[in-house]
Design a protein around this motif. Structure first.
Motif, PDB file in Angstrom:
ATOM      1  N   GLU A  19      16.778 -38.148  -1.111  1.00 38.26           N
ATOM      2  CA  GLU A  19      18.091 -38.164  -0.457  1.00 38.26           C
ATOM      3  C   GLU A  19      19.208 -38.391  -1.454  1.00 38.26           C
ATOM      4  OE1 GLU A  19      18.040 -41.042   2.601  1.00 38.26           O
ATOM      5  OE2 GLU A  19      16.707 -39.901   3.916  1.00 38.26           O
ATOM      6  N   ARG A  49      19.827 -23.238  -2.489  1.00 32.16           N
ATOM      7  CA  ARG A  49      19.913 -23.510  -1.051  1.00 32.16           C
ATOM      8  C   ARG A  49      18.598 -23.220  -0.348  1.00 32.16           C
ATOM      9  NH1 ARG A  49      22.364 -26.224   2.033  1.00 32.16           N
ATOM     10  NH2 ARG A  49      22.916 -24.695   3.623  1.00 32.16           N
ATOM     11  N   HIS A  52      16.201 -26.178  -1.699  1.00 26.45           N
ATOM     12  CA  HIS A  52      16.615 -27.549  -1.363  1.00 26.45           C
ATOM     13  C   HIS A  52      17.831 -27.464  -0.435  1.00 26.45           C
ATOM     14  CE1 HIS A  52      14.071 -28.243  -4.824  1.00 26.45           C
ATOM     15  NE2 HIS A  52      14.901 -27.570  -5.584  1.00 26.45           N
ATOM     16  N   SER A  53      17.565 -27.225   0.798  1.00 23.55           N
ATOM     17  CA  SER A  53      18.658 -26.986   1.739  1.00 23.55           C
ATOM     18  C   SER A  53      19.440 -28.249   2.056  1.00 23.55           C
ATOM     19  CB  SER A  53      18.106 -26.379   3.025  1.00 23.55           C
ATOM     20  OG  SER A  53      17.145 -27.259   3.607  1.00 23.55           O
ATOM     21  N   GLU A  54      18.842 -29.403   1.844  1.00 27.73           N
ATOM     22  CA  GLU A  54      19.513 -30.645   2.216  1.00 27.73           C
ATOM     23  C   GLU A  54      20.102 -31.383   1.019  1.00 27.73           C
ATOM     24  OE1 GLU A  54      19.913 -31.368   5.335  1.00 27.73           O
ATOM     25  OE2 GLU A  54      18.725 -29.635   5.955  1.00 27.73           O
ATOM     26  N   THR A  55      19.978 -30.807  -0.157  1.00 30.88           N
ATOM     27  CA  THR A  55      20.412 -31.503  -1.366  1.00 30.88           C
ATOM     28  C   THR A  55      21.910 -31.339  -1.581  1.00 30.88           C
ATOM     29  OG1 THR A  55      18.267 -31.011  -2.334  1.00 30.88           O
ATOM     30  CG2 THR A  55      19.989 -31.745  -3.834  1.00 30.88           C
ATOM     31  N   LEU A  56      22.547 -32.406  -2.008  1.00 31.41           N
ATOM     32  CA  LEU A  56      23.974 -32.368  -2.284  1.00 31.41           C
ATOM     33  C   LEU A  56      24.243 -31.433  -3.457  1.00 31.41           C
ATOM     34  CD1 LEU A  56      24.895 -36.144  -1.962  1.00 31.41           C
ATOM     35  CD2 LEU A  56      25.310 -34.324  -0.310  1.00 31.41           C
TER      36      LEU A  56
ATOM     37  N   PRO B  24      25.811 -28.970   2.146  1.00 36.04           N
ATOM     38  CA  PRO B  24      26.062 -30.407   1.914  1.00 36.04           C
ATOM     39  C   PRO B  24      26.744 -30.641   0.574  1.00 36.04           C
ATOM     40  CG  PRO B  24      23.747 -29.902   1.516  1.00 36.04           C
ATOM     41  CD  PRO B  24      24.380 -28.637   2.021  1.00 36.04           C
TER      42      PRO B  24
END
Lengths: 75, 173
Positions: A19, A49, A52-56, B24
């Motif tokens: 996270e 993307r 790692h679709s959720e990575t900042l 994000p």
């Protein structure tokens, strides 16, 4: 606070992404802002993307440190 | 620069503000607001980016001539001298790219500071592995990213309220 630097060329394993992972994507370098580089950066972004679709993510362009103008002030 | 960023946005599939807002981003200034500042989105995008007026001035002509031009009228071509020779040497690969001071890295350090991330030397030098343009990436894995302090980042900023995705919108449909 430990910080790890990982080059994207080497790739990030899915298990390495947490996270608190940030990917700073360099989308271009001064004097090398060509169409091919822009397309390659776009493909790299899509690959990041996809993996790692959720990575900042933060975008950056290199080579303008010595110019007092902001990036968006360049024509 | 504008054409480059817009081309990147097209290649990355970020010309749709609905897609861009779903990413994000670490901060709007280095994400959706960055793209919006270059007009990556269409005119119908409800993304309003506030940019400060250019305030940087540079004296041109003979010394002490007093002629000044606002920064947005200045050419992006760097003046002849050390930095130009350095960049030329870098292009000839006589210098490693990591010796180039770059605005984005400085800004990234500010960004990292704002988020409580401490950058540490890598292999004996403080660098970000700037090797392959456009494909080089940097991943930082701190123990704790978020900083309780408010993030004091410069422009551009984006009005989040105006970017709210409608309830019935579906990405990719």
């Amino acid at each position: 606070m430990p910080v790890d630097f990982v080059s994207y060329e080497g790739g990030l394993e899915p298990t390495e992404v947490t996270e608190g992972t940030l990917i700073n994507l360099t989308i271009g370098t001064r004097d090398e802002l060509t169409k091919r580089d822009a397309d390659a950066a776009g493909r790299a972004f899509q690959e990041i993307r996809r993996r790692h679709s959720e990575t900042l993510i933060a975008l950056s362009i290199l080579g303008y440190d010595q110019d007092p103008r902001e990036l968006w002030e360049f024509p | 620069m504008r054409r480059y960023v817009r081309r990147f946005a097209r290649s990355a599939g970020l010309t749709d503000w609905r897609v861009a807002i779903a990413v994000p981003w670490l901060h709007d200034s280095w994400g959706i607001a960055f793209l919006g500042a270059y007009g990556a989105f269409g005119d119908d995008a409800p993304v309003k980016v506030n940019l400060p007026p250019p305030t940087t001035k540079q004296v041109i002509g003979p010394a002490n001539s007093g002629v000044e031009r606002p920064s947005h009228e200045l050419s992006a071509t760097p003046s002849a001298g050390g930095p130009q020779r350095k960049r030329a040497a870098i292009r000839r690969r006589r210098l490693p790219l990591t010796t180039l001071r770059c605005r984005s890295y400085r800004s990234f350090r500010q960004l990292a500071f704002a988020y409580g991330v401490h950058l540490q030397p890598v292999a004996g030098r403080e660098g970000v592995g700037v090797t392959a343009p456009a494909l080089s990436g940097l991943a930082v894995r701190p123990e704790q990213y978020r900083n309780p302090r408010p993030c004091q980042l410069p422009w551009p900023r984006v009005h989040r309220q105006a970017c709210r995705v409608p309830q019935d919108s579906r990405l990719g449909s």
